[in-house]
Design a protein around this motif. Sequence first.
Motif, mmCIF file in Angstrom:
data_model
loop_
_atom_site.group_PDB
_atom_site.id
_atom_site.type_symbol
_atom_site.label_atom_id
_atom_site.label_comp_id
_atom_site.label_asym_id
_atom_site.label_seq_id
_atom_site.Cartn_x
_atom_site.Cartn_y
_atom_site.Cartn_z
ATOM 1 N N THR A 126 47.657 51.765 48.297
ATOM 2 C CA THR A 126 48.262 50.433 48.399
ATOM 3 C C THR A 126 47.641 49.451 47.413
ATOM 4 N N VAL A 127 46.434 49.767 46.951
ATOM 5 C CA VAL A 127 45.740 48.903 45.998
ATOM 6 C C VAL A 127 45.854 49.453 44.581
ATOM 7 N N THR A 128 45.646 50.752 44.434
ATOM 8 C CA THR A 128 45.574 51.345 43.098
ATOM 9 C C THR A 128 46.933 51.471 42.418
ATOM 10 N N SER A 129 48.010 51.219 43.147
ATOM 11 C CA SER A 129 49.332 51.265 42.524
ATOM 12 C C SER A 129 49.604 50.016 41.692
ATOM 13 N N ASN A 130 48.694 49.039 41.789
ATOM 14 C CA ASN A 130 48.818 47.807 41.011
ATOM 15 C C ASN A 130 47.558 47.576 40.184
ATOM 16 N N THR A 131 47.686 46.705 39.201
ATOM 17 C CA THR A 131 46.549 46.306 38.375
ATOM 18 C C THR A 131 46.231 44.848 38.665
ATOM 19 N N PHE A 132 44.950 44.559 38.889
ATOM 20 C CA PHE A 132 44.516 43.197 39.172
ATOM 21 C C PHE A 132 43.598 42.722 38.051
ATOM 22 N N ASN A 133 43.842 41.508 37.574
ATOM 23 C CA ASN A 133 43.030 40.952 36.495
ATOM 24 C C ASN A 133 42.768 39.472 36.731
ATOM 25 N N ILE A 134 41.647 39.002 36.175
ATOM 26 C CA ILE A 134 41.386 37.569 36.147
ATOM 27 C C ILE A 134 42.205 36.988 35.002
ATOM 28 N N ILE A 135 43.046 36.017 35.286
ATOM 29 C CA ILE A 135 43.972 35.518 34.268
ATOM 30 C C ILE A 135 44.003 33.991 34.242
#
Length: 229
Positions: free
Chosen positions: A145-154
């Motif tokens: 549920t988490v690794t299917s997306n990419t999270f970045n500081i933007i």
Amino acid sequence: DANEFAIVGTTHSEVFEQCVKAEIKVAEYCMFDSWAANPTIEDAAGFMECAKRLGKKITSDKDTDHICGENSKLKALCLPPEIKKHCGGLGLIYGIYAPQLYEWVNAFDKENLLIIPSERLFDTPTEVMKEVAEYLQIDNFNWQTVTSNTFNIINPKSPAGSQLHLETNDANSKRNLQVGRSDSTSEYPPLDPVIRERLIQDVAPFNKALATVLNDNTFLAWDTIQREE
């Protein structure tokens, strides 16, 4: 921004290469090779302090110390202003892991450290996160549920940041930075394969030093992995 790169007269890959090579020059100036040949904890800290301080100065728009001035001995480290403004925040310097991990591997037994090549995390994120959770002895979790997306500081106002879904909206965050979510690992175009090959050769000494510090030749395989992609 494609239009900005057109003004510079270079491709995204060419700009990226110049930014990376500038940081490599900083690492050389701060005597990375000398440290790698005879590593000590004190010199590791000295290298990182030198590289971060100098790297920030040559990529800053405000050259208050005149490092890039005509008569400066460090002018060869500097980038043209039209290129410099596209460089990120010391992505290479912070990615030279050997001196940063040296103190850790000297302070702790190998079984008390879990050091994972980033390629494994990129290629099999769910499996790697399960491994990390097991190592830390934390409860099982559906990492898919988490690794299917990419999270970045933007920066939500930047061209790339504005395309991401905002996970946070903190009005008190530093420089209005937020966490963005995307189903893509990068908002940038693929790196030119010829330039990629050159950069692999350029960063090889850093990977060799890391493999030596960790006594783990797995980290030498990075060169091969990247070429086979």
